[in-house]
Each structure stands twice: as structure tokens, then as C-alpha cells.
Design a protein around this motif. Structure first.
Motif, mmCIF file in Angstrom:
data_model
loop_
_atom_site.group_PDB
_atom_site.id
_atom_site.type_symbol
_atom_site.label_atom_id
_atom_site.label_comp_id
_atom_site.label_asym_id
_atom_site.label_seq_id
_atom_site.Cartn_x
_atom_site.Cartn_y
_atom_site.Cartn_z
ATOM 1 N N GLU A 116 19.203 -5.695 0.817
ATOM 2 C CA GLU A 116 18.058 -6.526 0.594
ATOM 3 C C GLU A 116 16.952 -6.052 -0.612
ATOM 4 O O GLU A 116 17.202 -4.666 -0.669
ATOM 5 N N THR A 117 16.513 -6.975 -1.270
ATOM 6 C CA THR A 117 15.631 -6.454 -2.553
ATOM 7 C C THR A 117 14.439 -6.373 -2.289
ATOM 8 O O THR A 117 13.649 -6.481 -3.351
ATOM 9 N N ASN A 118 13.954 -6.387 -1.232
ATOM 10 C CA ASN A 118 12.394 -6.432 -0.779
ATOM 11 C C ASN A 118 12.091 -5.289 0.041
ATOM 12 O O ASN A 118 13.244 -5.110 1.221
ATOM 13 N N ILE A 119 10.925 -4.508 -0.008
ATOM 14 C CA ILE A 119 10.651 -3.650 1.168
ATOM 15 C C ILE A 119 9.377 -4.104 1.670
ATOM 16 O O ILE A 119 8.396 -4.209 1.024
ATOM 17 N N TYR A 120 9.520 -4.126 3.101
ATOM 18 C CA TYR A 120 8.357 -4.504 3.925
ATOM 19 C C TYR A 120 7.510 -3.452 4.437
ATOM 20 O O TYR A 120 8.298 -2.691 5.345
ATOM 21 N N THR A 121 6.285 -3.181 4.412
ATOM 22 C CA THR A 121 5.489 -2.028 4.827
ATOM 23 C C THR A 121 4.428 -2.865 5.809
ATOM 24 O O THR A 121 3.781 -3.540 5.044
ATOM 25 N N THR A 122 4.404 -2.680 7.123
ATOM 26 C CA THR A 122 3.303 -3.194 7.964
ATOM 27 C C THR A 122 2.396 -2.259 8.628
ATOM 28 O O THR A 122 3.090 -1.313 9.134
ATOM 29 N N LEU A 123 1.019 -2.506 8.321
ATOM 30 C CA LEU A 123 0.358 -1.656 8.875
ATOM 31 C C LEU A 123 -0.178 -1.938 10.370
ATOM 32 O O LEU A 123 -0.673 -2.936 10.468
ATOM 33 N N VAL A 124 -0.005 -1.046 11.501
ATOM 34 C CA VAL A 124 -0.557 -1.554 12.833
ATOM 35 C C VAL A 124 -1.969 -0.973 13.049
ATOM 36 O O VAL A 124 -2.699 -1.672 13.386
ATOM 37 N N GLU A 125 -2.232 0.192 12.746
ATOM 38 C CA GLU A 125 -3.487 0.960 12.694
ATOM 39 C C GLU A 125 -3.452 2.102 11.580
ATOM 40 O O GLU A 125 -2.666 2.475 11.227
ATOM 41 N N GLY A 126 -4.896 2.319 11.364
ATOM 42 C CA GLY A 126 -4.961 3.407 10.425
ATOM 43 C C GLY A 126 -5.200 3.020 8.978
ATOM 44 O O GLY A 126 -5.666 1.680 8.645
ATOM 45 N N LYS A 127 -4.664 3.643 7.862
ATOM 46 C CA LYS A 127 -4.799 3.489 6.609
ATOM 47 C C LYS A 127 -3.497 3.982 5.864
ATOM 48 O O LYS A 127 -3.285 4.888 6.109
ATOM 49 N N VAL A 128 -3.119 3.119 5.123
ATOM 50 C CA VAL A 128 -1.973 3.748 3.964
ATOM 51 C C VAL A 128 -2.202 3.052 2.628
ATOM 52 O O VAL A 128 -2.954 2.234 2.477
ATOM 53 N N VAL A 129 -1.488 3.698 1.712
ATOM 54 C CA VAL A 129 -1.428 3.609 0.411
ATOM 55 C C VAL A 129 0.048 3.471 0.054
ATOM 56 O O VAL A 129 0.829 4.396 0.146
ATOM 57 N N VAL A 130 0.230 2.286 -0.441
ATOM 58 C CA VAL A 130 1.694 1.794 -1.075
ATOM 59 C C VAL A 130 1.637 1.933 -2.564
ATOM 60 O O VAL A 130 1.024 1.302 -3.178
ATOM 61 N N ASN A 131 2.421 2.912 -2.928
ATOM 62 C CA ASN A 131 2.280 3.364 -4.267
ATOM 63 C C ASN A 131 3.913 2.967 -5.017
ATOM 64 O O ASN A 131 4.779 3.607 -4.555
ATOM 65 N N SER A 132 3.876 2.065 -5.860
ATOM 66 C CA SER A 132 5.273 1.853 -6.518
ATOM 67 C C SER A 132 5.422 2.633 -7.861
ATOM 68 O O SER A 132 6.681 2.427 -8.734
ATOM 69 N N GLY A 133 4.682 3.419 -8.274
ATOM 70 C CA GLY A 133 4.603 3.992 -9.487
ATOM 71 C C GLY A 133 3.894 3.285 -10.607
ATOM 72 O O GLY A 133 3.312 3.881 -11.556
ATOM 73 N N THR A 134 3.808 2.025 -10.575
ATOM 74 C CA THR A 134 3.166 1.247 -11.454
ATOM 75 C C THR A 134 2.083 0.520 -10.766
ATOM 76 O O THR A 134 1.021 0.024 -11.275
ATOM 77 N N SER A 135 1.968 0.278 -9.541
ATOM 78 C CA SER A 135 1.181 -0.173 -8.857
ATOM 79 C C SER A 135 0.485 0.410 -7.445
ATOM 80 O O SER A 135 1.535 0.898 -6.762
ATOM 81 N N LYS A 136 -0.697 0.139 -6.951
ATOM 82 C CA LYS A 136 -0.950 0.742 -5.843
ATOM 83 C C LYS A 136 -1.801 -0.286 -4.838
ATOM 84 O O LYS A 136 -2.514 -1.119 -5.300
ATOM 85 N N GLN A 137 -1.430 -0.232 -3.737
ATOM 86 C CA GLN A 137 -2.005 -1.205 -2.741
ATOM 87 C C GLN A 137 -2.644 -0.490 -1.324
ATOM 88 O O GLN A 137 -1.682 0.208 -0.905
ATOM 89 N N TYR A 138 -3.641 -0.910 -0.824
ATOM 90 C CA TYR A 138 -4.300 -0.324 0.036
ATOM 91 C C TYR A 138 -3.926 -1.378 1.244
ATOM 92 O O TYR A 138 -4.422 -2.396 1.037
ATOM 93 N N LEU A 139 -3.463 -0.895 2.411
ATOM 94 C CA LEU A 139 -3.305 -1.587 3.423
ATOM 95 C C LEU A 139 -4.533 -1.543 4.617
ATOM 96 O O LEU A 139 -4.632 -0.399 4.932
ATOM 97 N N VAL A 140 -4.720 -2.453 5.193
ATOM 98 C CA VAL A 140 -5.382 -2.383 6.353
ATOM 99 C C VAL A 140 -4.736 -2.823 7.467
ATOM 100 O O VAL A 140 -3.667 -3.704 7.250
ATOM 101 N N PRO A 141 -5.074 -2.526 9.022
ATOM 102 C CA PRO A 141 -4.334 -3.129 9.978
ATOM 103 C C PRO A 141 -3.979 -4.580 9.878
ATOM 104 O O PRO A 141 -4.918 -5.436 9.482
ATOM 105 N N ASN A 142 -2.903 -5.235 10.382
ATOM 106 C CA ASN A 142 -2.333 -6.521 10.373
ATOM 107 C C ASN A 142 -2.100 -6.849 9.085
ATOM 108 O O ASN A 142 -1.995 -8.127 8.788
ATOM 109 N N GLN A 143 -1.968 -5.978 7.927
ATOM 110 C CA GLN A 143 -1.318 -6.276 6.707
ATOM 111 C C GLN A 143 0.096 -5.644 6.207
ATOM 112 O O GLN A 143 0.310 -4.813 7.010
ATOM 113 N N GLN A 144 0.696 -6.795 5.481
ATOM 114 C CA GLN A 144 2.118 -6.336 5.342
ATOM 115 C C GLN A 144 2.173 -6.231 3.613
ATOM 116 O O GLN A 144 1.841 -7.115 3.031
ATOM 117 N N SER A 145 2.789 -5.302 3.226
ATOM 118 C CA SER A 145 3.110 -5.209 1.633
ATOM 119 C C SER A 145 4.588 -5.650 1.406
ATOM 120 O O SER A 145 5.367 -5.372 2.325
#
Length: 388
Positions: free
Chosen positions: A263-292
Motif C-alpha cells: 500500500e502507498t499510504n500509512i494510516y496513524t489513528t490516535l485513540v487517546e493521548g497525543k502523538v506527533v506524526v513527522n514525515s521529515g518535511t511536515s509535522k502533524q499533531y493528532l488528537v483522539p479520534n483523528q487519523q493521519s
């Protein structure tokens, strides 16, 4: 409807509800507002083209509510019996579910025909199994009925648990846990972090962690659900998951990563807490119930809200599909049952379905449910399924 009640409803529909689940569901439905919420949930997840004003639909829902009540009574009568005897009481409403489960958004009427099945004895649902590769290259098979134990870890064949080191170390030794097609596995790492690995996945991780130093693991490929031990328990040490071109940093949370090789897509789904998804050129902060959604082709990340239970139900023994095209659904089926899928009728690939399925169902049961709705016919030869 709370996440807890939603899980119980899903378990009921997929025939995996326990006595306690039936008690909770029965009591919850007694409240008029909850009964309405229950009907709305069934409509949104299982409704076919018919509206809720359709008398047959209304009748089916009332039959479902009545059946839950009857099953609870039956369960109480059998309480003194072994659990396996009354577990079967939690059966799905036959006619209703066959009408709702896995119905596409089109009103196609399938052509009646008999599926050709050469041999399905070699096609069975997945089970707990994995291959452990140690730091020195030794390979160990982990599966039901076998045990494995070392100074640092032990396995009963269904999971592997690592022990926290009693002495400080500055050396990191890595293990690999590889899950084949038709498998899944649960592990507890040395820091207490729990990981559920789906079929066709591989995780690289330290046997032990260094105090105060960032804890890093790598999801080489596949899908994994992490319940991370908080950094406050590890002298502030952060937790990072590396995968291909992205890095996920967490401070103590629960999340899911889906990153399959095909697959050519990576899906990160946050259930609880906090995460930062970093691709090297972009950063995205996720809150619960969000998916990157990290698109590997154009190196871009998009974030949106999702139904978390749908995304992580696989670890609880349930396939959950909401508006997924059949092509994507059959990828999941192929990994779990270790089969190859051929779409003889290419038009079927884009047809969308919604519904839930028990992962322990036979492949015939799943295909017959689909056939009763949209697939005209199918053929099974050895470990290949041909959709027509």
C-alpha cells in the motif's frame, strides 16, 4: 452511544457477546433514549437502501430487541452450565443481519447461482503465531501449544512478554517479531508497552531499554496497535515508532499504525493521548479520534476525524468496514485467511460495503454473506478465491 456500549453491540452482532455483555446491553436498551440510539446505530451501520420508515425494517429492529431480551433469559437458565454451552446463546438475528450486514450502496439484485468450491479445508481463519528473530540471528517459531522462555522473555505461544531489566545497561539488543499471513500476536515490551500485531507485519524492538533514553521501535511493515507505557514511568523517556518515511513521537498513549508493503499510504489513528506524526518535511499533531494519512507518492500528510472503533476492531477479533470498497476489504480477508483473491469481474472492486464480521467465521460464511448481497458468484480453488 458510548464506546463501551458500541463494542458490546458489535460483539452481539458478531456472535461474540458474553453473559456480562448481554446483561449490560439488556439494561441499557431499557431506557427509551437508548433504544432510539440503538435503532439509529443499526440503521447507520447495517441499513440497506430502505429507509427506517420501511415497515419490514421496523419489524426487523423490533425482532432484534425482543431477541436480545430472550437470549438474556436463556443465558440465565444456563448460568450453571459450562461457558461454551451458553456462549452460543449470543447469536445474531438471522434474517435481519443477512439483510443488513455487508450491503452495498447500490440496489443490485444478485443473480442466483451455486458457488464452485473445490476444497476449503486448507482455508482457515488466522490464529496466534509469529516468528521471533533474536539478536544473534536465531529464529524461534511461536504458536499455540508451544512455549518459549529465556532470561528476558517468555511466551505461551499466544503472546510474548519481556521482563524489565534488573540491571542498568548501555547496550541495546534488538529482536524482530514477524507475523505471517494468517496470524496475529500480542506482546509486552520490557517497558510495559503492549503491542498487538496484525497479519503480515514485522516489528523491530529492543530487548530492554536504557533508562532516560528515548525508547525507539520500528514497525518495519504491517499493522500494529500500541498501548504505550507513559514517559512519566521511565524518567521522562519519550517513545517513538519509526516506519519507512515517517516517525511518530508519543508521550504515553494508545494508537494504531497501518503501513503495509503493498500500500502507498500509512494510516496513524490516535485513540487517546497525543502523538506527533513527522514525515521529515511536515509535522502533524493528532488528537483522539483523528487519523493521519501519509501519502508516500507525494510525501503529504492529511488529517481527518474517524470512528476509532472501526479502525482498531481487528485487535478485538472483528472486521469492521464502513464504506470500504471490496478491493480493500478483500486485501484484509486475504491476509487473515492467507488466500489469493482474483477479481474476474473488475466492476466488483469499487463496490462499497459497511458492516462487521467475526474474524473466526469460516471463509464460506463470509463469502456467502457477500454473495447474498452483491457478488453474483465465486469460486474457490485451493487457496485462491475468484470473485465473479
Amino acid at each position: 452511544m458510548t464506546p463501551k456500549i458500541e463494542k458490546i453491540v458489535i460483539k452481539y452482532i458478531t456472535q461474540s457477546a458474553t453473559v456480562s455483555d448481554l446483561d449490560t446491553l439488556s439494561e441499557w436498551i431499557k431506557t427509551p433514549a437508548n433504544k432510539i440510539a440503538f435503532k439509529d446505530y443499526i440503521q447507520s451501520h447495517y441499513a440497506i437502501i430502505h429507509s427506517m420508515n420501511n415497515p419490514d425494517t421496523k419489524k426487523a429492529l423490533e425482532q432484534l430487541l425482543l431477541r436480545i431480551k430472550k437470549e438474556k433469559t436463556l443465558v440465565y437458565r444456563l448460568r450453571r452450565q459450562p461457558i461454551y454451552k451458553y456462549a452460543a446463546a449470543a447469536v445474531v438475528v438471522g434474517i435481519m443481519v443477512s439483510a443488513y450486514l455487508f450491503k452495498n450502496n447500490l440496489s443490485d439484485i444478485p443473480v442466483e447461482s451455486t458457488p464452485v468450491i473445490v476444497d476449503t479445508n486448507t482455508i482457515v481463519p488466522g490464529t496466534d503465531k509469529a516468528t521471533l528473530t533474536l539478536g544473534d540471528g536465531t529464529v524461534v517459531a511461536l504458536e499455540k501449544g508451544s512455549t518459549y522462555q529465556t532470561q528476558n522473555a517468555n511466551s505461551n505461544g499466544e503472546e510474548i512478554i519481556y521482563k524489565a531489566g534488573n540491571k542498568k545497561t548501555n547496550e541495546i539488543v534488538y529482536n524482530y517479531l514477524t507475523i505471517p499471513r494468517g496470524g496475529e500476536f500480542h506482546m509486552v515490551m520490557a517497558d510495559g508497552t503492549e503491542v498487538w500485531l496484525n497479519s503480515e507485519s514485522q516489528l523491530k524492538y529492543p530487548v530492554s531499554f536504557i533508562d532516560g533514553v528515548t525508547r525507539e521501535v520500528q514497525l518495519v511493515y504491517g499493522e500494529a496497535y500500541f498501548d504505550v507505557s507513559p514517559s512519566t514511568n521511565h524518567k521522562g523517556a519519550k517513545f517513538k515508532v519509526l516506519n519507512q518515511s515517517q516517525e511518530i513521537e508519543v508521550l504515553g498513549t494508545a494508537f494504531n499504525i497501518k503501513a503495509y508493503k503493498d500500500e502507498t499510504n500509512i494510516y496513524t489513528t490516535l485513540v487517546e493521548g497525543k502523538v506527533v506524526v513527522n514525515s521529515g518535511t511536515s509535522k502533524q499533531y493528532l488528537v483522539p479520534n483523528q487519523q493521519s494519512n501519509f501519502d508516500l507518492k507525494n510525501n503529504s500528510i492529511t488529517v481527518y476525524k474517524v470512528d476509532v472503533n472501526t479502525e482498531i476492531s481487528w485487535k478485538d477479533g472483528i472486521f469492521s468496514f464502513k464504506g470500504k470498497p471490496l478491493k480493500d476489504i478483500m486485501k484484509v480477508i486475504s491476509r487473515w485467511y492467507d488466500v489469493d483473491i482474483i477479481f474476474e469481474n473488475k466492476d466488483l472492486e469499487s463496490i462499497k460495503f459497511k458492516g462487521y464480521l467475526d474474524k473466526n467465521q469460516s471463509i464460506d460464511q463470509i463469502l456467502l454473506i457477500m454473495k447474498s448481497n452483491t457478488i453474483n458468484n465465486y469460486e474457490i480453488i485451493d487457496k485462491t478465491i475468484i470473485l465473479k
